[in-house]
Design a protein around this motif. Structure first.
Motif, PDB file in Angstrom:
ATOM      1  N   LEU A   4       1.373  -1.287  -0.295  1.00  0.00           N
ATOM      2  CA  LEU A   4      -0.002   0.251   0.232  1.00  0.00           C
ATOM      3  C   LEU A   4       0.748   1.195  -0.155  1.00  0.00           C
ATOM      4  O   LEU A   4       1.571   1.305   0.877  1.00  0.00           O
ATOM      5  CB  LEU A   4      -0.829   0.002   1.398  1.00  0.00           C
ATOM      6  CG  LEU A   4      -1.408   1.001   1.220  1.00  0.00           C
ATOM      7  CD1 LEU A   4      -2.420   1.043   0.688  1.00  0.00           C
ATOM      8  CD2 LEU A   4      -2.739   1.227   2.994  1.00  0.00           C
ATOM      9  N   ILE A   5       0.370   2.391  -0.977  1.00  0.00           N
ATOM     10  CA  ILE A   5       1.584   3.150  -0.672  1.00  0.00           C
ATOM     11  C   ILE A   5       0.672   4.815  -0.870  1.00  0.00           C
ATOM     12  O   ILE A   5      -0.192   4.598  -1.668  1.00  0.00           O
ATOM     13  CB  ILE A   5       2.173   3.266  -2.617  1.00  0.00           C
ATOM     14  CG1 ILE A   5       2.572   2.042  -2.496  1.00  0.00           C
ATOM     15  CG2 ILE A   5       3.027   4.427  -2.686  1.00  0.00           C
ATOM     16  CD1 ILE A   5       2.721   1.025  -3.766  1.00  0.00           C
ATOM     17  N   VAL A  51      -7.304   5.038   2.258  1.00  0.00           N
ATOM     18  CA  VAL A  51      -6.379   4.072   2.756  1.00  0.00           C
ATOM     19  C   VAL A  51      -7.496   2.883   3.444  1.00  0.00           C
ATOM     20  O   VAL A  51      -6.785   1.719   3.005  1.00  0.00           O
ATOM     21  CB  VAL A  51      -6.115   5.125   4.698  1.00  0.00           C
ATOM     22  CG1 VAL A  51      -5.074   3.493   5.046  1.00  0.00           C
ATOM     23  CG2 VAL A  51      -4.630   5.723   3.751  1.00  0.00           C
ATOM     24  N   LEU A  52      -8.796   2.973   4.936  1.00  0.00           N
ATOM     25  CA  LEU A  52      -9.774   2.465   4.918  1.00  0.00           C
ATOM     26  C   LEU A  52     -10.018   1.836   3.971  1.00  0.00           C
ATOM     27  O   LEU A  52     -11.261   0.531   4.542  1.00  0.00           O
ATOM     28  CB  LEU A  52     -10.416   3.397   6.440  1.00  0.00           C
ATOM     29  CG  LEU A  52      -9.275   4.287   7.024  1.00  0.00           C
ATOM     30  CD1 LEU A  52     -10.315   4.560   8.314  1.00  0.00           C
ATOM     31  CD2 LEU A  52      -8.492   2.404   8.114  1.00  0.00           C
ATOM     32  N   ILE A  62       3.191  -1.181   3.842  1.00  0.00           N
ATOM     33  CA  ILE A  62       2.615   0.217   3.504  1.00  0.00           C
ATOM     34  C   ILE A  62       4.408   0.851   3.337  1.00  0.00           C
ATOM     35  O   ILE A  62       5.061   1.222   4.137  1.00  0.00           O
ATOM     36  CB  ILE A  62       1.953   0.502   5.103  1.00  0.00           C
ATOM     37  CG1 ILE A  62       1.074  -0.253   5.301  1.00  0.00           C
ATOM     38  CG2 ILE A  62       1.884   1.933   4.370  1.00  0.00           C
ATOM     39  CD1 ILE A  62       0.396  -0.263   6.154  1.00  0.00           C
ATOM     40  N   VAL A  63       3.982   2.065   2.487  1.00  0.00           N
ATOM     41  CA  VAL A  63       5.088   2.745   2.332  1.00  0.00           C
ATOM     42  C   VAL A  63       3.707   4.283   2.265  1.00  0.00           C
ATOM     43  O   VAL A  63       3.306   4.658   1.629  1.00  0.00           O
ATOM     44  CB  VAL A  63       5.799   3.054   0.826  1.00  0.00           C
ATOM     45  CG1 VAL A  63       6.868   4.205   1.075  1.00  0.00           C
ATOM     46  CG2 VAL A  63       6.358   1.821   0.649  1.00  0.00           C
ATOM     47  N   ASP A  93      -4.580   7.505   9.386  1.00  0.00           N
ATOM     48  CA  ASP A  93      -5.268   6.403   9.112  1.00  0.00           C
ATOM     49  C   ASP A  93      -4.815   5.185   8.595  1.00  0.00           C
ATOM     50  O   ASP A  93      -5.353   3.795   9.569  1.00  0.00           O
ATOM     51  CB  ASP A  93      -5.687   6.775   7.692  1.00  0.00           C
ATOM     52  CG  ASP A  93      -7.226   7.739   8.086  1.00  0.00           C
ATOM     53  OD1 ASP A  93      -8.096   7.714   9.273  1.00  0.00           O
ATOM     54  OD2 ASP A  93      -7.415   8.617   7.009  1.00  0.00           O
ATOM     55  N   LEU A  94      -3.877   4.988   8.764  1.00  0.00           N
ATOM     56  CA  LEU A  94      -2.741   3.892   8.391  1.00  0.00           C
ATOM     57  C   LEU A  94      -2.879   3.250   9.374  1.00  0.00           C
ATOM     58  O   LEU A  94      -2.482   1.657  10.050  1.00  0.00           O
ATOM     59  CB  LEU A  94      -1.611   3.990   7.920  1.00  0.00           C
ATOM     60  CG  LEU A  94      -1.365   4.768   6.529  1.00  0.00           C
ATOM     61  CD1 LEU A  94      -0.442   5.785   5.850  1.00  0.00           C
ATOM     62  CD2 LEU A  94      -1.738   3.638   5.436  1.00  0.00           C
ATOM     63  N   VAL A  95      -2.209   3.549  11.062  1.00  0.00           N
ATOM     64  CA  VAL A  95      -1.914   3.485  12.463  1.00  0.00           C
ATOM     65  C   VAL A  95      -3.494   2.501  12.519  1.00  0.00           C
ATOM     66  O   VAL A  95      -3.715   1.416  12.773  1.00  0.00           O
ATOM     67  CB  VAL A  95      -2.409   3.607  13.226  1.00  0.00           C
ATOM     68  CG1 VAL A  95      -2.415   3.269  14.110  1.00  0.00           C
ATOM     69  CG2 VAL A  95      -0.238   4.635  13.413  1.00  0.00           C
ATOM     70  N   ILE A  96      -4.718   3.236  12.876  1.00  0.00           N
ATOM     71  CA  ILE A  96      -6.336   2.582  12.226  1.00  0.00           C
ATOM     72  C   ILE A  96      -6.154   1.738  11.403  1.00  0.00           C
ATOM     73  O   ILE A  96      -6.562   0.615  11.999  1.00  0.00           O
ATOM     74  CB  ILE A  96      -7.655   3.318  11.785  1.00  0.00           C
ATOM     75  CG1 ILE A  96      -7.838   4.821  12.950  1.00  0.00           C
ATOM     76  CG2 ILE A  96      -8.919   2.725  12.002  1.00  0.00           C
ATOM     77  CD1 ILE A  96      -8.330   6.347  12.337  1.00  0.00           C
TER      78      ILE A  96
END
Length: 301
Positions: A4-5, A51-52, A62-63, A93-96
């Motif tokens: 995921l970028i 992202v979600l 992920i980058v 959002d990436l952390v979520i």
């Protein structure tokens, strides 16, 4: 693997996506306008607005390269907030996403390489700067620290977090050189202020290869300086660029002019750090373009 970028349609992101595609990885790209960026990305990339939206297509890596350009406009209080939010919100959002994937299937992404910047250190004068150098507290540092602190939260869900403090990215067709070349080609280039401030830089291809290296190195985490081993001062950069173009560099821009035009944002041009990629080199990463002369010769032909 599925990667995921964020920022995949940007100057660095496009080259990264191409290299990942060539290596056989599946691309998951976040863009606010999927149709507009489709032509810039390899065929077969899955492009979604959020992202979600990728909860049903769990990435293995992920980058994170997203964020509004720090030099896009003068730093009003409103613009400062915009710069912070554009980085922190998508990183959150990436952390979520990591949290949701860990909770639903116990398979959070194994690694996240999250972009940061040389501004983390603030103005360091002429001292040599490694990943252990204490930062100077100013806006650029506070921006990068909040960005990095948010990314670190993904480690709570078993994701290896790498923080990439990126120097000025050099290559044809964009990045720092795109704005520098026109005046220098006309013989109107020159140093900024005293010219003594350091400009850590990195060839775009070396930066992309460093990201790939960090994605694959399971033992590496934490901050890494992503800049070539030989930073130069602004005056040295100006002389080297002018020499490559066969032009003079006799037109310095006084500090007070930059301060008048850009306000606080002028610190991006008048201060710097002699940043060294110590941890990358200790880990065995080899730069293809170690000197500015070699990088500009490649870029400018």
């Amino acid at each position: 693997m599925r990667v995921l970028i964020t920022g995949g349609s940007g100057f660095v992101g496009q080259r990264l996506c191409r290299r990942l595609d060539e290596a056989g990885h599946r691309l998951l790209v976040v863009s606010r306008d999927p149709e507009a960026v489709k032509g810039r990305l390899p065929e077969g990339a899955t492009i979604r607005r959020s992202v979600l939206d990728f909860v049903d297509t769990p990435p293995e890596a992920i980058v994170n390269l997203a964020g509004e350009s720090i030099a896009a406009r003068r730093w009003s209080d409103e613009q400062k907030n915009r710069l912070i939010e554009s980085r922190v919100n998508i990183t959150r959002d990436l952390v979520i996403l990591c949290e949701q994937l860990k909770a639903s299937a116990d398979r959070a992404p194994r690694v996240m390489v999250s972009g940061s910047a040389m501004g983390y250190y603030g103005d360091q004068g002429d001292r040599e700067v490694t990943e252990e150098t204490p930062p100077r507290d100013e806006f650029a540092h506070r921006l990068c620290k909040r960005w990095e602190d948010t990314a670190r939260e993904a480690a709570d869900f078993g994701t290896r977090v790498v923080l990439l403090r990126i120097g000025l990215v050099l290559d044809a067709g964009g990045g720092s050189l795109q704005k520098m070349l026109p005046p220098f080609k006309l013989g109107l280039g020159g140093r900024f202020g005293s010219g003594k401030q350091f400009m850590p830089w990195v060839h775009r291809e070396d930066l992309v290869q460093a990201i790939l290296f960090l994605l694959d190195s399971d033992e590496l985490e934490g901050p890494f300086n992503a800049s070539a081993p030989h930073p130069v001062t602004n005056a040295e950069f100006s002389r080297t660029l002018a020499k490559q173009l066969g032009r003079p560099a006799f037109f310095p821009v006084p500090a007070f002019v930059l301060e008048t035009v850009f306000g606080e944002m002028s610190r991006l041009l008048l201060t710097g750090a002699a940043m060294r990629p110590r941890r990358l080199q200790e880990a065995g990463f080899q730069f293809r373009f170690e000197t500015l002369e070699a990088a500009l010769a490649d870029i400018l032909g």
